[in-house]
Write a protein that holds these residues in place. Structure first.
Motif, PDB file in Angstrom:
ATOM      1  N   VAL A  72       1.750  14.136 -57.962  1.00  0.00           N
ATOM      2  CA  VAL A  72       0.966  12.908 -57.906  1.00  0.00           C
ATOM      3  C   VAL A  72       1.494  12.051 -56.769  1.00  0.00           C
ATOM      4  CG1 VAL A  72       0.355  12.922 -60.334  1.00  0.00           C
ATOM      5  CG2 VAL A  72       2.474  11.825 -59.625  1.00  0.00           C
ATOM      6  N   ALA A  73       0.688  11.092 -56.335  1.00  0.00           N
ATOM      7  CA  ALA A  73       1.007  10.330 -55.132  1.00  0.00           C
ATOM      8  C   ALA A  73       2.352   9.622 -55.212  1.00  0.00           C
ATOM      9  CB  ALA A  73      -0.102   9.328 -54.844  1.00  0.00           C
ATOM     10  N   ASP A  74       2.731   9.139 -56.407  1.00  0.00           N
ATOM     11  CA  ASP A  74       3.986   8.399 -56.532  1.00  0.00           C
ATOM     12  C   ASP A  74       5.065   9.220 -57.235  1.00  0.00           C
ATOM     13  OD1 ASP A  74       2.779   8.414 -58.972  1.00  0.00           O
ATOM     14  OD2 ASP A  74       3.019   6.285 -59.386  1.00  0.00           O
ATOM     15  N   GLY A  75       4.867  10.555 -57.303  1.00  0.00           N
ATOM     16  CA  GLY A  75       5.849  11.404 -57.948  1.00  0.00           C
ATOM     17  C   GLY A  75       7.128  11.513 -57.128  1.00  0.00           C
ATOM     18  N   LEU A  76       8.279  11.543 -57.790  1.00  0.00           N
ATOM     19  CA  LEU A  76       9.569  11.631 -57.122  1.00  0.00           C
ATOM     20  C   LEU A  76      10.191  13.003 -57.350  1.00  0.00           C
ATOM     21  CD1 LEU A  76      11.134   8.138 -57.989  1.00  0.00           C
ATOM     22  CD2 LEU A  76       9.731   8.782 -56.018  1.00  0.00           C
ATOM     23  N   ASN A  77      10.876  13.501 -56.330  1.00  0.00           N
ATOM     24  CA  ASN A  77      11.572  14.784 -56.480  1.00  0.00           C
ATOM     25  C   ASN A  77      12.980  14.563 -57.031  1.00  0.00           C
ATOM     26  OD1 ASN A  77      13.179  13.929 -54.297  1.00  0.00           O
ATOM     27  ND2 ASN A  77      11.987  15.076 -52.796  1.00  0.00           N
ATOM     28  N   ALA A  78      13.756  15.633 -57.115  1.00  0.00           N
ATOM     29  CA  ALA A  78      15.095  15.550 -57.711  1.00  0.00           C
ATOM     30  C   ALA A  78      16.023  14.633 -56.925  1.00  0.00           C
ATOM     31  CB  ALA A  78      15.702  16.952 -57.806  1.00  0.00           C
ATOM     32  N   GLU A  79      15.725  14.413 -55.639  1.00  0.00           N
ATOM     33  CA  GLU A  79      16.555  13.529 -54.809  1.00  0.00           C
ATOM     34  C   GLU A  79      16.084  12.077 -54.872  1.00  0.00           C
ATOM     35  OE1 GLU A  79      15.306  16.558 -53.418  1.00  0.00           O
ATOM     36  OE2 GLU A  79      17.200  17.421 -54.122  1.00  0.00           O
ATOM     37  N   GLY A  80      15.084  11.814 -55.699  1.00  0.00           N
ATOM     38  CA  GLY A  80      14.573  10.458 -55.812  1.00  0.00           C
ATOM     39  C   GLY A  80      13.653  10.049 -54.682  1.00  0.00           C
ATOM     40  N   GLN A  81      13.169  11.030 -53.904  1.00  0.00           N
ATOM     41  CA  GLN A  81      12.245  10.753 -52.805  1.00  0.00           C
ATOM     42  C   GLN A  81      10.824  11.078 -53.242  1.00  0.00           C
ATOM     43  OE1 GLN A  81      14.088  13.628 -50.173  1.00  0.00           O
ATOM     44  NE2 GLN A  81      14.970  12.007 -48.918  1.00  0.00           N
ATOM     45  N   ILE A  82       9.845  10.458 -52.577  1.00  0.00           N
ATOM     46  CA  ILE A  82       8.454  10.827 -52.822  1.00  0.00           C
ATOM     47  C   ILE A  82       8.287  12.286 -52.436  1.00  0.00           C
ATOM     48  CG2 ILE A  82       6.059  10.437 -52.141  1.00  0.00           C
ATOM     49  CD1 ILE A  82       6.762   7.531 -51.642  1.00  0.00           C
ATOM     50  N   GLU A  83       7.822  13.090 -53.362  1.00  0.00           N
ATOM     51  CA  GLU A  83       7.803  14.525 -53.075  1.00  0.00           C
ATOM     52  C   GLU A  83       6.654  14.902 -52.155  1.00  0.00           C
ATOM     53  OE1 GLU A  83       5.480  17.283 -56.057  1.00  0.00           O
ATOM     54  OE2 GLU A  83       7.311  16.540 -56.986  1.00  0.00           O
ATOM     55  N   GLY A  84       6.946  15.897 -51.308  1.00  0.00           N
ATOM     56  CA  GLY A  84       5.930  16.401 -50.407  1.00  0.00           C
ATOM     57  C   GLY A  84       5.576  15.472 -49.268  1.00  0.00           C
ATOM     58  N   ASN A  90       5.610  17.653 -29.998  1.00  0.00           N
ATOM     59  CA  ASN A  90       6.791  18.441 -30.342  1.00  0.00           C
ATOM     60  C   ASN A  90       7.907  18.324 -29.304  1.00  0.00           C
ATOM     61  OD1 ASN A  90       8.092  20.490 -32.077  1.00  0.00           O
ATOM     62  ND2 ASN A  90       7.798  21.877 -30.344  1.00  0.00           N
ATOM     63  N   HIS A  91       7.628  17.712 -28.171  1.00  0.00           N
ATOM     64  CA  HIS A  91       8.663  17.477 -27.163  1.00  0.00           C
ATOM     65  C   HIS A  91       9.309  16.107 -27.337  1.00  0.00           C
ATOM     66  CE1 HIS A  91       7.351  20.682 -23.982  1.00  0.00           C
ATOM     67  NE2 HIS A  91       7.343  21.146 -25.212  1.00  0.00           N
ATOM     68  N   ARG A  92       8.829  15.349 -28.300  1.00  0.00           N
ATOM     69  CA  ARG A  92       9.347  13.990 -28.510  1.00  0.00           C
ATOM     70  C   ARG A  92       9.658  13.679 -29.967  1.00  0.00           C
ATOM     71  NH1 ARG A  92       6.215   8.275 -26.955  1.00  0.00           N
ATOM     72  NH2 ARG A  92       7.508   6.929 -28.270  1.00  0.00           N
ATOM     73  N   VAL A  93       8.729  13.975 -30.851  1.00  0.00           N
ATOM     74  CA  VAL A  93       8.828  13.548 -32.249  1.00  0.00           C
ATOM     75  C   VAL A  93       9.325  14.692 -33.134  1.00  0.00           C
ATOM     76  CG1 VAL A  93       7.525  12.728 -34.256  1.00  0.00           C
ATOM     77  CG2 VAL A  93       7.072  11.777 -31.973  1.00  0.00           C
ATOM     78  N   CYS A  94      10.359  14.395 -33.909  1.00  0.00           N
ATOM     79  CA  CYS A  94      10.867  15.355 -34.897  1.00  0.00           C
ATOM     80  C   CYS A  94      10.091  15.194 -36.196  1.00  0.00           C
ATOM     81  CB  CYS A  94      12.351  15.111 -35.172  1.00  0.00           C
ATOM     82  SG  CYS A  94      13.404  15.180 -33.714  1.00  0.00           S
ATOM     83  N   HIS A  95       9.964  16.290 -36.917  1.00  0.00           N
ATOM     84  CA  HIS A  95       9.299  16.227 -38.210  1.00  0.00           C
ATOM     85  C   HIS A  95      10.144  16.959 -39.253  1.00  0.00           C
ATOM     86  CE1 HIS A  95       8.086  20.194 -36.729  1.00  0.00           C
ATOM     87  NE2 HIS A  95       7.925  20.538 -38.003  1.00  0.00           N
ATOM     88  N   GLY A  96       9.875  16.675 -40.492  1.00  0.00           N
ATOM     89  CA  GLY A  96      10.530  17.342 -41.613  1.00  0.00           C
ATOM     90  C   GLY A  96       9.710  17.070 -42.860  1.00  0.00           C
ATOM     91  N   ARG A  97      10.294  17.267 -44.017  1.00  0.00           N
ATOM     92  CA  ARG A  97       9.563  16.958 -45.252  1.00  0.00           C
ATOM     93  C   ARG A  97      10.557  16.748 -46.379  1.00  0.00           C
ATOM     94  NH1 ARG A  97       7.739  23.029 -45.972  1.00  0.00           N
ATOM     95  NH2 ARG A  97       9.491  23.791 -47.219  1.00  0.00           N
ATOM     96  N   THR A  98      10.086  16.095 -47.434  1.00  0.00           N
ATOM     97  CA  THR A  98      10.867  15.996 -48.653  1.00  0.00           C
ATOM     98  C   THR A  98      10.529  17.183 -49.557  1.00  0.00           C
ATOM     99  OG1 THR A  98       9.166  14.631 -49.713  1.00  0.00           O
ATOM    100  CG2 THR A  98      10.919  13.473 -48.529  1.00  0.00           C
ATOM    101  N   ALA A  99      11.468  17.522 -50.425  1.00  0.00           N
ATOM    102  CA  ALA A  99      11.258  18.649 -51.336  1.00  0.00           C
ATOM    103  C   ALA A  99      10.085  18.355 -52.275  1.00  0.00           C
ATOM    104  CB  ALA A  99      12.527  18.904 -52.140  1.00  0.00           C
ATOM    105  N   PHE A 100       9.470  19.427 -52.763  1.00  0.00           N
ATOM    106  CA  PHE A 100       8.325  19.248 -53.647  1.00  0.00           C
ATOM    107  C   PHE A 100       8.288  20.345 -54.707  1.00  0.00           C
ATOM    108  CE2 PHE A 100       6.927  21.937 -50.182  1.00  0.00           C
ATOM    109  CZ  PHE A 100       6.134  22.904 -50.773  1.00  0.00           C
ATOM    110  N   THR A 101       7.502  20.079 -55.732  1.00  0.00           N
ATOM    111  CA  THR A 101       7.229  21.069 -56.773  1.00  0.00           C
ATOM    112  C   THR A 101       5.744  21.408 -56.705  1.00  0.00           C
ATOM    113  OG1 THR A 101       6.808  19.313 -58.369  1.00  0.00           O
ATOM    114  CG2 THR A 101       9.056  20.199 -58.288  1.00  0.00           C
ATOM    115  N   GLY A 102       5.334  22.395 -57.463  1.00  0.00           N
ATOM    116  CA  GLY A 102       3.908  22.715 -57.459  1.00  0.00           C
ATOM    117  C   GLY A 102       3.482  23.361 -56.152  1.00  0.00           C
TER     118      GLY A 102
END
Length: 261
Positions: free
Chosen positions: A93-105, A218-230
């Protein structure tokens, strides 16, 4: 006109958000091709990031793990200029948190050029190390062995104008090529850089909704993601730097871009 404005935004900020996108790979392709020809790599042309089973995973992108901020394909001598991620499925869900306390996905975005500017002021020795020393990057898997040599910080030839920030901790090759007196400085400077790349001082979190696409320089901005379930899936591709900047010059009547001669 909308495409030109979008490409101009990429030059200015390194990031573009596109809304009202389709949710299939087939329908996504003609839209992303408006930015330029799709760059073929050993991942294919158009691909997705749907999680795979453990025995099928050949890249961390295909897990549900959180990923630190990075640029893609550091191991290619001519790394792609744009990376596009169209959200076709989002976890939880939009406000769901992962195990690290971050918004997942959530997608992480970080302006590498801003980080470099601060690095030069706060840690000048680290800045000089990564601007002066080419590092070895590689990717090895079944049927693939690619590698490149390049510094983390690259400039336009003969200038101090930033051209590219290249960094992916996952792509670094063993450092057996460094002289003995470079080993300790390498680890010291790498820790400084990694700490900044993982700092919320620089990271913006954007949880894409289905039908939203983020386009990243991709020559300037780094990207990543938070962990998710589902289940979470992005349909994406690469576009060459020459191609997307050529498109913008053409749409702008040949007007020079930032960093153009």
């Amino acid at each position: 006109a909308a495409l030109r404005r979008g490409l101009e935004a990429l030059v200015e900020t390194g990031v573009l958000l596109v809304t009202d996108m389709p949710t299939t790979m087939e329908a996504t392709e003609p839209i992303v091709r408006r930015f330029g020809p799709v760059r073929e790599t050993f991942y294919g042309g158009i691909w997705d990031t749907a999680p795979k089973s453990a025995e099928q995973v050949n890249d961390t992108a295909y897990t549900k793990d959180g990923l630190h901020c990075h640029t893609d394909t550091c191991y290619l001598m001519d790394s792609p200029g744009l990376q596009l991620f169209n959200c076709v499925a989002q976890s939880g869900v939009a406000d769901g948190l992962n195990a690290e306390g971050q918004i997942e996905g959530a997608t992480k975005l970080l302006d590498g050029f801003k980080l470099i500017e601060d690095l030069q002021v706060r840690h000048p020795e680290t800045y000089e190390f990564f601007a002066s020393n080419p590092l070895k990057w590689h990717c090895i898997e079944d049927g693939v062995f690619v590698k490149s040599w390049a510094p983390v910080i690259q400039f336009e030839p003969g200038t101090t104008v930033l051209r590219q920030f290249r960094y992916n901790n996952y792509d670094l090759a063993p450092i057996d090529y460094l002289d003995a007196d470079q080993i300790q400085p390498y680890y010291r400077h790498t820790k400084v850089l990694n700490d900044m790349l993982r700092s919320d001082e620089y990271i913006s979190y954007v949880r894409l909704n289905v039908g939203e696409m983020v386009v990243i320089d991709n020559h300037r901005v780094c990207h990543g993601r938070t962990a998710f379930t589902g289940y979470r899936n992005m349909v994406g591709c690469y576009i060459g730097r020459d191609d997307w900047r050529s498109k913008l010059r053409s749409l702008s009547g040949g007007m020079p871009l930032v960093n153009d001669e």
